[in-house]
Design a protein around this motif. Structure first.
Motif, PDB file in Angstrom:
ATOM      1  N   GLY A 140       0.828  -1.194   0.000  1.00 20.89           N
ATOM      2  CA  GLY A 140       0.000   0.000   0.000  1.00 20.89           C
ATOM      3  C   GLY A 140       0.860   1.241   0.000  1.00 20.89           C
ATOM      4  N   VAL A 141       0.257   2.386   0.308  1.00 21.86           N
ATOM      5  CA  VAL A 141       0.930   3.674   0.243  1.00 21.86           C
ATOM      6  C   VAL A 141       1.109   4.219   1.654  1.00 21.86           C
ATOM      7  CG1 VAL A 141       0.873   5.987  -0.756  1.00 21.86           C
ATOM      8  CG2 VAL A 141      -0.140   4.076  -2.003  1.00 21.86           C
ATOM      9  N   TRP A 142       2.297   4.748   1.894  1.00 21.38           N
ATOM     10  CA  TRP A 142       2.649   5.239   3.225  1.00 21.38           C
ATOM     11  C   TRP A 142       3.337   6.593   3.102  1.00 21.38           C
ATOM     12  CZ3 TRP A 142       1.917   1.673   7.390  1.00 21.38           C
ATOM     13  CH2 TRP A 142       1.616   0.363   7.005  1.00 21.38           C
ATOM     14  N   ARG A 143       3.035   7.474   4.054  1.00 20.63           N
ATOM     15  CA  ARG A 143       3.754   8.735   4.150  1.00 20.63           C
ATOM     16  C   ARG A 143       4.788   8.616   5.267  1.00 20.63           C
ATOM     17  NH1 ARG A 143       2.229  13.377   2.165  1.00 20.63           N
ATOM     18  NH2 ARG A 143       0.018  12.862   2.173  1.00 20.63           N
ATOM     19  N   MET A 144       6.018   9.051   4.982  1.00 17.16           N
ATOM     20  CA  MET A 144       7.103   8.963   5.944  1.00 17.16           C
ATOM     21  C   MET A 144       7.129  10.219   6.817  1.00 17.16           C
ATOM     22  SD  MET A 144      11.159   8.381   5.072  1.00 17.16           S
ATOM     23  CE  MET A 144      10.766   7.036   3.946  1.00 17.16           C
ATOM     24  N   ASP A 145       7.237  10.036   8.129  1.00 24.04           N
ATOM     25  CA  ASP A 145       7.451  11.183   9.005  1.00 24.04           C
ATOM     26  C   ASP A 145       8.816  11.776   8.692  1.00 24.04           C
ATOM     27  OD1 ASP A 145       5.047  10.689  10.200  1.00 24.04           O
ATOM     28  OD2 ASP A 145       5.850  10.090  12.151  1.00 24.04           O
ATOM     29  N   GLY A 146       8.856  13.052   8.368  1.00 24.50           N
ATOM     30  CA  GLY A 146      10.101  13.673   7.949  1.00 24.50           C
ATOM     31  C   GLY A 146      10.524  13.179   6.581  1.00 24.50           C
ATOM     32  N   ALA A 153       4.199  -1.539  13.034  1.00 23.61           N
ATOM     33  CA  ALA A 153       4.443  -0.848  14.305  1.00 23.61           C
ATOM     34  C   ALA A 153       3.144  -0.376  14.931  1.00 23.61           C
ATOM     35  CB  ALA A 153       5.382   0.325  14.081  1.00 23.61           C
ATOM     36  N   GLY A 154       2.040  -1.058  14.640  1.00 26.41           N
ATOM     37  CA  GLY A 154       0.749  -0.668  15.169  1.00 26.41           C
ATOM     38  C   GLY A 154      -0.222  -0.373  14.055  1.00 26.41           C
ATOM     39  N   PRO A 155      -1.485  -0.129  14.382  1.00 24.59           N
ATOM     40  CA  PRO A 155      -2.485   0.138  13.350  1.00 24.59           C
ATOM     41  C   PRO A 155      -2.100   1.323  12.465  1.00 24.59           C
ATOM     42  CG  PRO A 155      -3.521  -0.209  15.492  1.00 24.59           C
ATOM     43  CD  PRO A 155      -2.051  -0.107  15.737  1.00 24.59           C
ATOM     44  N   GLY A 156      -1.982   1.049  11.177  1.00 22.99           N
ATOM     45  CA  GLY A 156      -1.685   2.108  10.229  1.00 22.99           C
ATOM     46  C   GLY A 156      -0.282   2.659  10.312  1.00 22.99           C
ATOM     47  N   ARG A 157       0.618   1.962  11.012  1.00 26.95           N
ATOM     48  CA  ARG A 157       1.984   2.458  11.140  1.00 26.95           C
ATOM     49  C   ARG A 157       2.978   1.335  10.870  1.00 26.95           C
ATOM     50  NH1 ARG A 157       4.034   4.003  15.747  1.00 26.95           N
ATOM     51  NH2 ARG A 157       2.535   2.858  17.050  1.00 26.95           N
ATOM     52  N   ALA A 158       4.153   1.714  10.422  1.00 23.76           N
ATOM     53  CA  ALA A 158       5.234   0.764  10.189  1.00 23.76           C
ATOM     54  C   ALA A 158       6.559   1.464  10.445  1.00 23.76           C
ATOM     55  CB  ALA A 158       5.178   0.206   8.765  1.00 23.76           C
ATOM     56  N   ARG A 159       7.627   0.653  10.590  1.00 21.36           N
ATOM     57  CA  ARG A 159       8.967   1.194  10.834  1.00 21.36           C
ATOM     58  C   ARG A 159       9.891   0.753   9.712  1.00 21.36           C
ATOM     59  NH1 ARG A 159      10.967   2.039  16.269  1.00 21.36           N
ATOM     60  NH2 ARG A 159      12.576   0.463  15.943  1.00 21.36           N
ATOM     61  N   VAL A 217      21.556   4.252  11.336  1.00 20.42           N
ATOM     62  CA  VAL A 217      21.076   4.034  12.698  1.00 20.42           C
ATOM     63  C   VAL A 217      19.707   4.687  12.850  1.00 20.42           C
ATOM     64  CG1 VAL A 217      23.390   3.889  13.669  1.00 20.42           C
ATOM     65  CG2 VAL A 217      22.241   6.107  13.570  1.00 20.42           C
ATOM     66  N   GLY A 218      18.908   4.150  13.750  1.00 19.76           N
ATOM     67  CA  GLY A 218      17.565   4.671  13.956  1.00 19.76           C
ATOM     68  C   GLY A 218      16.577   4.127  12.937  1.00 19.76           C
ATOM     69  N   HIS A 219      15.340   4.595  13.038  1.00 17.59           N
ATOM     70  CA  HIS A 219      14.259   4.121  12.173  1.00 17.59           C
ATOM     71  C   HIS A 219      13.432   5.304  11.688  1.00 17.59           C
ATOM     72  CE1 HIS A 219      15.249   0.678  14.770  1.00 17.59           C
ATOM     73  NE2 HIS A 219      14.948  -0.057  13.720  1.00 17.59           N
ATOM     74  N   ARG A 220      12.652   5.047  10.653  1.00 19.83           N
ATOM     75  CA  ARG A 220      11.733   6.048  10.126  1.00 19.83           C
ATOM     76  C   ARG A 220      10.311   5.527  10.241  1.00 19.83           C
ATOM     77  NH1 ARG A 220      15.072   8.153   4.745  1.00 19.83           N
ATOM     78  NH2 ARG A 220      17.138   8.153   5.762  1.00 19.83           N
ATOM     79  N   THR A 221       9.427   6.383  10.699  1.00 19.04           N
ATOM     80  CA  THR A 221       8.037   5.985  10.886  1.00 19.04           C
ATOM     81  C   THR A 221       7.248   6.192   9.595  1.00 19.04           C
ATOM     82  OG1 THR A 221       8.066   6.490  13.250  1.00 19.04           O
ATOM     83  CG2 THR A 221       5.915   6.451  12.167  1.00 19.04           C
ATOM     84  N   LEU A 222       6.502   5.170   9.204  1.00 23.17           N
ATOM     85  CA  LEU A 222       5.606   5.233   8.049  1.00 23.17           C
ATOM     86  C   LEU A 222       4.174   5.230   8.529  1.00 23.17           C
ATOM     87  CD1 LEU A 222       7.312   2.578   5.698  1.00 23.17           C
ATOM     88  CD2 LEU A 222       7.772   5.042   5.839  1.00 23.17           C
TER      89      LEU A 222
END
Length: 474
Positions: free
Chosen positions: A45-51, A93-99, A106-111
């Motif tokens: 599906g389609v996801w928007r990345m935080d930052g 990473a939860g409903p409607g979220r992914a990492r 290093v670190g992760h990005r939230t989708l």
């Protein structure tokens, strides 16, 4: 050059190899026929990345990720990444979220899942005229660059000054000159603009750099390498990673480890191969039988690369876990102070050959990018390292690499690596040494001196190390 893996740092020091030479999408409308989740549990599906000004489409049962670079109301197709686990992974990473995580970063990005691609991302032929190129360039910086205030730059005034100069008759040379003039005053080593391959068209590439940083020409690099070899003893140096990792056992019992980059240790040009090569080198360097009375880590000429490899070094120099730094990315197109939540990045002791005795770290203005995050990762170590030399360059962020509608490429920083105790960012000024001495100056070269290494050896030789200090294996 720039590493092709998304989210990875510049493959080599921006100045040394001349990287320039060698969020929110404004269009919110959904488009019928855009990829949708194939089932409730699927990542497709389609996801928007935080930052990061990015929308992604995950396809083929979660095995492929297609990026779309957004700025204002515009959108351009970006990279396609195979989600094999060796380079990048996406996990729920939860409903409607992914990492999203990159192996070399290093670190992760939230989708965050959205219904469909924004309309602009479905346009087959985006405008490529000079004004469209200018607007994409300016808007991308406006939405993602965190340091305008610190640099004293009014970015809106920059647009007002230069945009009237751009018309349909503006030539490529004129447009390139204007875009260069816009970012040159930032004096930021993580900014660049290029028309194409820099080895084919050096004049069509620009890389920002500090005004007080010596440009590492081949002549300067040769002087640096010769100085190190003469001081340490060329016959003592063992090398790995195509010469980017070097170690010597000095006559006074001090170990000397020099790292000139954190990338491209092998001809495979993959993070897995680099990590394995660094691991082999550190196994040899930190073997318990060596047991140096102190260790000098020389990062004075380090062009950066993978922060994960730098963390790998820090994990070999401790027997207790601690937080290396916090990492966050700009996440508000209108407010440079708006960031994603700061994510702690941990140093976890390596289970194997390691060293827990006294350490001195040598730094200077040519300590850049991942060389700086490695320095920062060692600031929380116990026993405390002593930093000797000059301030690091002050360019910590991963490089956000972007395309322009006419096919040109450009890059900018959009992250901060924060001190876990104070929340301070060292961007701009760099990390200061505990002991300030000259680093690779003309006077040092002419006299055959290496004041930083001499000071490190003096301090480590006199260090009252604990009985447990030294090489170990866990």
């Amino acid at each position: 050059m720039i590493d092709s893996a998304r989210g990875r740092r510049a493959a080599t020091f921006v100045l040394a190899t001349s990287v320039a030479l060698a969020t929110f999408c404004g269009a919110q409308g959904a488009v019928a026929g855009s990829p949708r989740a194939s089932s409730a549990g699927s990542l497709d599906g389609v996801w928007r990345m935080d930052g990061y000004g990015t929308v992604v489409s995950i396809e083929d049962g979660g095995r492929r990720m297609r990026e779309y670079e957004t700025a204002g109301a515009g959108c351009l197709p970006g990279d396609v990444t195979e989600l094999t686990g060796t380079s990048a992974t996406v996990t729920p990473a939860g409903p409607g979220r992914a990492r999203l995580g990159y192996a070399s970063s290093v670190g992760h990005r939230t989708l965050r899942r959205i219904d469909a691609l924004p309309g602009a991302c479905r346009e087959a032929h985006p405008a490529k005229n000079p004004r469209a190129v200018f607007d994409t360039f300016w808007q991308t910086y406006a939405e993602n660059y965190p340091f305008f205030g610190a640099k004293g730059i009014d970015w809106r005034a920059v647009r007002d000054r230069y945009r009237p100069q751009i018309t349909d008759r503006t030539t490529d040379e004129e447009l390139f000159a204007v875009l260069t003039k816009m970012i040159e005053p930032l004096h930021d080593g993580h900014t660049y603009l290029r028309k194409g391959p820099c080895d084919e068209d050096p004049a069509g590439c620009f890389g920002g750099h500090r005004v007080d940083t010596p440009f590492p020409t081949p002549e300067l690099i040769k002087k640096i390498n010769t100085s190190v070899a003469d001081t340490v003893g060329a016959s003592r140096l063992q090398e790995w990673g195509k010469g980017k990792i070097a170690f010597a056992e000095l006559p006074d019992g001090i170990g000397y480890l020099r790292l000139t980059g954190f990338v491209n240790y092998t001809d495979e040009h993959t993070f897995a191969a680099d990590s394995a090569e660094l691991g082999r080198a550190l196994d040899a360097v930190l073997a318990p039988g060596r047991n140096p009375r102190g260790l000098v880590l020389d990062l004075r000429f380090n062009g950066g690369g993978s922060d994960r490899l730098g963390l790998q070094v820090a994990e070999r120099l401790t027997d207790r876990p601690y937080t290396a730094y916090l990492k966050h990315a700009r996440n508000d197109p209108k407010d440079p102070r708006g960031f994603t939540p700061a994510e702690p990045v941990r140093v976890v002791p390596h289970r194997g050959a390691a060293y827990t005795g006294p350490v001195a770290v040598l730094t200077g203005r040519l300590t850049f990018s991942a060389g700086e995050t490695t320095t920062q990762a060692l600031m929380g170590r116990t026993p405390k390292v002593v930093r000797i030399g000059q301030n690091t360059n002050g360019s910590f962020s991963d490089m956000l690499e972007r395309r322009l509608p006419n096919g040109w490429g450009f890059g900018l920083p959009n992250e901060e690596f924060l001190d876990p105790a104070t929340g301070r960012s060292y961007d701009g000024d760099g990390i200061a040494p505990d002991v300030r001495v000259p680093v690779f100056t003309d006077e040092e070269f002419a006299s055959g001196r290496d004041s930083a290494l001499a000071e490190a050896r003096r301090r480590l030789t006199g260090w009252n190390s604990s009985p447990s200090g030294g090489a170990s294996r866990r």
